[in-house]
Design a protein around this motif. Structure first.
Motif, short mmCIF file in Angstrom:
data_model
loop_
_atom_site.label_atom_id
_atom_site.label_comp_id
_atom_site.label_asym_id
_atom_site.label_seq_id
_atom_site.Cartn_x
_atom_site.Cartn_y
_atom_site.Cartn_z
N THR A 120 29.28 -8.33 -23.35
CA THR A 120 30.16 -8.69 -22.03
C THR A 120 30.24 -10.29 -22.20
N ASP A 121 29.35 -10.92 -22.78
CA ASP A 121 29.43 -12.16 -23.05
C ASP A 121 30.34 -12.90 -23.93
N GLU A 122 30.21 -11.83 -25.28
CA GLU A 122 31.31 -12.06 -26.39
C GLU A 122 32.60 -11.80 -25.90
N LEU A 123 32.94 -10.77 -24.90
CA LEU A 123 34.35 -10.53 -24.50
C LEU A 123 34.67 -11.86 -23.42
N LEU A 124 33.71 -12.41 -22.55
CA LEU A 124 34.06 -13.12 -21.74
C LEU A 124 34.51 -14.43 -22.52
N ALA A 125 33.80 -14.76 -23.61
CA ALA A 125 33.88 -15.82 -24.34
C ALA A 125 35.25 -15.95 -25.22
N HIS A 126 35.70 -14.66 -25.21
CA HIS A 126 37.11 -14.62 -25.89
C HIS A 126 38.32 -14.34 -24.93
N GLY A 127 37.94 -14.41 -23.68
CA GLY A 127 39.11 -14.46 -22.48
C GLY A 127 39.30 -13.00 -22.16
N ILE A 128 38.53 -12.06 -22.72
CA ILE A 128 38.58 -10.67 -22.24
C ILE A 128 37.91 -10.07 -21.22
N GLU A 129 38.59 -9.76 -20.31
CA GLU A 129 37.82 -9.03 -19.12
C GLU A 129 37.20 -7.64 -19.47
N PRO A 130 35.80 -7.74 -19.23
CA PRO A 130 35.12 -6.22 -19.35
C PRO A 130 35.21 -5.47 -18.30
N PHE A 131 35.52 -4.11 -18.57
CA PHE A 131 35.78 -3.04 -17.72
C PHE A 131 34.56 -1.96 -17.95
N ALA A 132 33.63 -2.02 -17.22
CA ALA A 132 32.46 -0.99 -17.62
C ALA A 132 32.65 0.25 -16.86
N THR A 133 32.40 1.30 -17.76
CA THR A 133 32.28 2.58 -17.09
C THR A 133 30.61 3.05 -17.31
N LEU A 134 30.24 3.69 -16.28
CA LEU A 134 28.68 3.92 -16.19
C LEU A 134 28.54 5.37 -16.81
N TYR A 135 29.55 6.11 -16.87
CA TYR A 135 29.21 7.66 -17.41
C TYR A 135 30.49 7.92 -18.33
N HIS A 136 30.02 7.98 -19.56
CA HIS A 136 31.42 8.59 -20.31
C HIS A 136 30.80 9.86 -21.29
N TRP A 137 30.15 10.68 -20.45
CA TRP A 137 29.78 12.03 -20.91
C TRP A 137 28.36 12.13 -21.65
N ASP A 138 27.43 11.03 -21.94
CA ASP A 138 26.48 11.16 -22.67
C ASP A 138 25.03 11.13 -21.63
N MET A 175 34.64 -5.37 -13.04
CA MET A 175 35.51 -4.06 -12.86
C MET A 175 34.69 -2.98 -13.34
N TRP A 176 34.16 -1.92 -12.51
CA TRP A 176 33.07 -1.10 -12.68
C TRP A 176 33.83 0.28 -12.29
N THR A 177 33.72 1.14 -13.32
CA THR A 177 34.04 2.55 -13.19
C THR A 177 32.82 3.57 -13.17
N THR A 178 32.72 4.39 -12.28
CA THR A 178 31.49 5.31 -12.01
C THR A 178 31.51 6.36 -13.24
N LEU A 179 32.51 7.15 -13.04
CA LEU A 179 32.47 8.38 -14.01
C LEU A 179 33.84 8.28 -14.94
N ASN A 180 33.80 8.65 -16.25
CA ASN A 180 35.09 9.03 -16.87
C ASN A 180 35.48 10.59 -16.60
N GLU A 181 36.51 10.98 -16.37
CA GLU A 181 36.86 12.43 -16.59
C GLU A 181 35.58 13.36 -16.13
N PRO A 182 35.23 13.27 -14.92
CA PRO A 182 34.19 14.34 -14.44
C PRO A 182 34.77 15.59 -14.72
N TRP A 183 35.96 15.94 -14.86
CA TRP A 183 36.45 17.39 -14.91
C TRP A 183 36.04 17.86 -16.52
N CYS A 184 36.08 16.93 -17.56
CA CYS A 184 35.60 17.61 -18.53
C CYS A 184 34.16 17.62 -18.68
#
Ligand code: FCB
Length: 487
Positions: A120-138, A175-184
């Protein structure tokens, strides 16, 4: 581009003079931890359900695993530079639970968190906004061994994990997302078994869906307690755009059932404070839903969403009646295990027309219709396209470049649909292309390439495809060019 020099878009959905995206529209790309990171056993990480599943013979195409994947864990600085070269304003990634809390409980592993701090530091240093998803199936394998998502305790564990990650990254991620595609997670993981952990039990799938909803509530509670007030909370759903094959009452009812167990099983508790009555009735033969306890619905909806993430690839076409034997495109597993409890007597059809390498039909009108529906039903809820993209048979040409005109056409058609939805009042705030780069496509392994950037898995060399250059141009201009001409 002048209005007189433009032609109607390929899908015919956008006026030539309405090609500009709104000011502040977010342009991004998305990935997920298990699909790109690799470093499966480094710095304290222990197996997730996808490590176990991919190492089980016969589960993933070619016996592929995410052990190395795109080696992003070691190459993230180069990958962020690539994103910066493409001009991306935002990057959607997911956090590997097994990396930060290996057994899914107890203290965090700082080295695991350090990776996400550095990213996230690297993203911010490049002016890119980090969007973190907490759970993408793993899911950590230890939690699956203790019952997985069908077990209520997993939702509580997720709340704890959310607090750990929120604490660690809250100063740099808004920017926080809890779950990705809980249907899957619920229905492919525990219903049809085509995804990890590969269980095939319709009741377990329904229990999993509820505990994923509850997990969202627990995580929202934890995040709100540790994050600054400006933080934005969302969840990403793969709402199915369901179409009935005819207007007959039976076909319309088939579409209603699929909509119930495909969509409203999540939007009901997350946005309306209740499970849909028709879903409960459709599944009564299987369960009395007593796993939903007093107070659960209040906990799920306590913290309103700041936005809803939508992933869209293709529409879903159904009719009434059991499917004839033969290849299916609805997520059924071997042995006919269905990911659609309560909608057994439904046939899923392959819509006519063009398809991607996944066999998914290319139909931007599905995205338009979906955005129109959600906007109509949820006025005031900002929307984000958190995934959209396509797999094609990409190959490196003799000159070392990768030319993927079909992907450009796919992206053009879908961005055109987004523009049209916006001009008709949909509050769409951004678009994330799936995916930044080629990666481990779950049960398809490395056999399907979704990236804008090609990955040579032997050398880990990255080659931006022609679609990456095209997308960079769209991002730079904030405007959709004329449709590509096909040779
Ligand atoms: C979505 C997943 C994503 C990717 C795309 C193709 O369902 O969220 O990880 O596999 O499909």
């Amino acid at each position: 581009m002048t209005a007189s020099g433009t032609r109607p878009a390929a899908s015919g959905t956008s006026a030539a003079n309405a090609r500009q995206f709104p000011p502040g529209f977010l342009w991004g790309a998305a990935t997920a931890s298990y699909q790109i990171e690799g470093a499966a056993a480094e710095d304290g990480r222990t197996p997730s359900i996808w490590d176990t599943f991919s190492h089980t013979p016969g589960k993933v195409f070619g016996g592929h695993t995410g052990d190395v994947a795109a080696d992003h864990y070691h190459r993230f600085r180069d990958d962020v530079r690539l994103m910066a070269d493409l001009g991306l304003g935002a990057y959607r990634f997911s956090v590997s639970w097994s990396r930060v809390q290996p057994t899914g409980r107890g203290p965090a592993v700082e080295r695991g968190l350090d990776f996400y701090r550095a990213l996230t530091d690297e993203l911010l240093a490049h002016g890119i906004e980090p969007f973190a998803t907490l759970y993408h199936w793993d899911l950590p394998q230890d939690l699956e061994d203790a019952g997985g998502w069908p077990a209520r305790d997993t939702a509580d564990r997720f709340g704890e994990y959310a607090r750990i990650v929120g604490d660690a990254l809250g100063d740099r991620v808004q920017m926080w997302t809890t779950l990705n595609e809980p249907w899957c997670s619920a229905f492919l993981g525990y219903g049809s078994g085509v995804h990890a952990p590969g269980r095939t039990d319709p009741v377990a799938a329904l229990r999993a869906a509820h505990h994923l909803n509850l997990a969202h509530g627990r995580a929202a509670e934890a995040l709100r307690s540790v994050l600054p007030a400006r933080a934005q909370l969302s969840v990403t759903l793969n709402l199915h755009h369901v179409r009935a094959r005819s207007e007959s009452p039976a076909d319309l009812d088939a579409a209603r059932r699929v909509d119930a167990v495909g969509n409203r099983v999540f939007t009901g508790p997350l946005l309306d404070g209740a499970y849909p009555r028709d879903l409960v009735a459709d599944t009564r033969r299987l369960t009395d839903w007593s796993f939903v306890r007093d107070g659960d619905l209040a906990a799920i909806g306590r913290h309103p969403l700041d936005g809803l993430g939508l992933n869209y690839y293709t529409p879903t076409l159904v009719s009434a009646g059991a499917a004839p034997d033969g290849p299916r495109n609805d997520g059924h597993g071997a042995g006919g295990h269905s990911p659609w409890p309560g909608a057994d007597d439904v046939t899923f059809h392959q819509p006519p027309g063009e398809r991607t390498a996944m066999g998914w039909s290319v139909d931007p009108t599905g995205l338009y219709d979906l955005l129109a529906r959600v906007s109509r039903e949820r006025p005031g809820l900002p929307l984000l396209i958190t995934e959209n993209g396509a797999a094609y048979e990409d190959a490196v040409g003799p000159d070392g470049t990768v030319d993927d005109p079909e992907r450009i056409a796919y992206l053009h058609g879908h961005l055109d649909a987004v523009l049209k939805a916006i001009s008709n009042g949909a509050d769409v705030r951004g678009y994330f292309l799936w995916s930044l780069m080629d990666n481990f496509e779950w049960a398809h392994g490395y056999g399907k390439r979704f990236g804008a950037v090609y990955v040579d898995y032997d050398t880990q060399m990255r080659i931006p495809k022609s679609s990456a250059h095209w997308y960079a141009g769209v991002v730079r201009a904030g405007r959709l060019p004329a449709p590509p001409t096909t040779a």
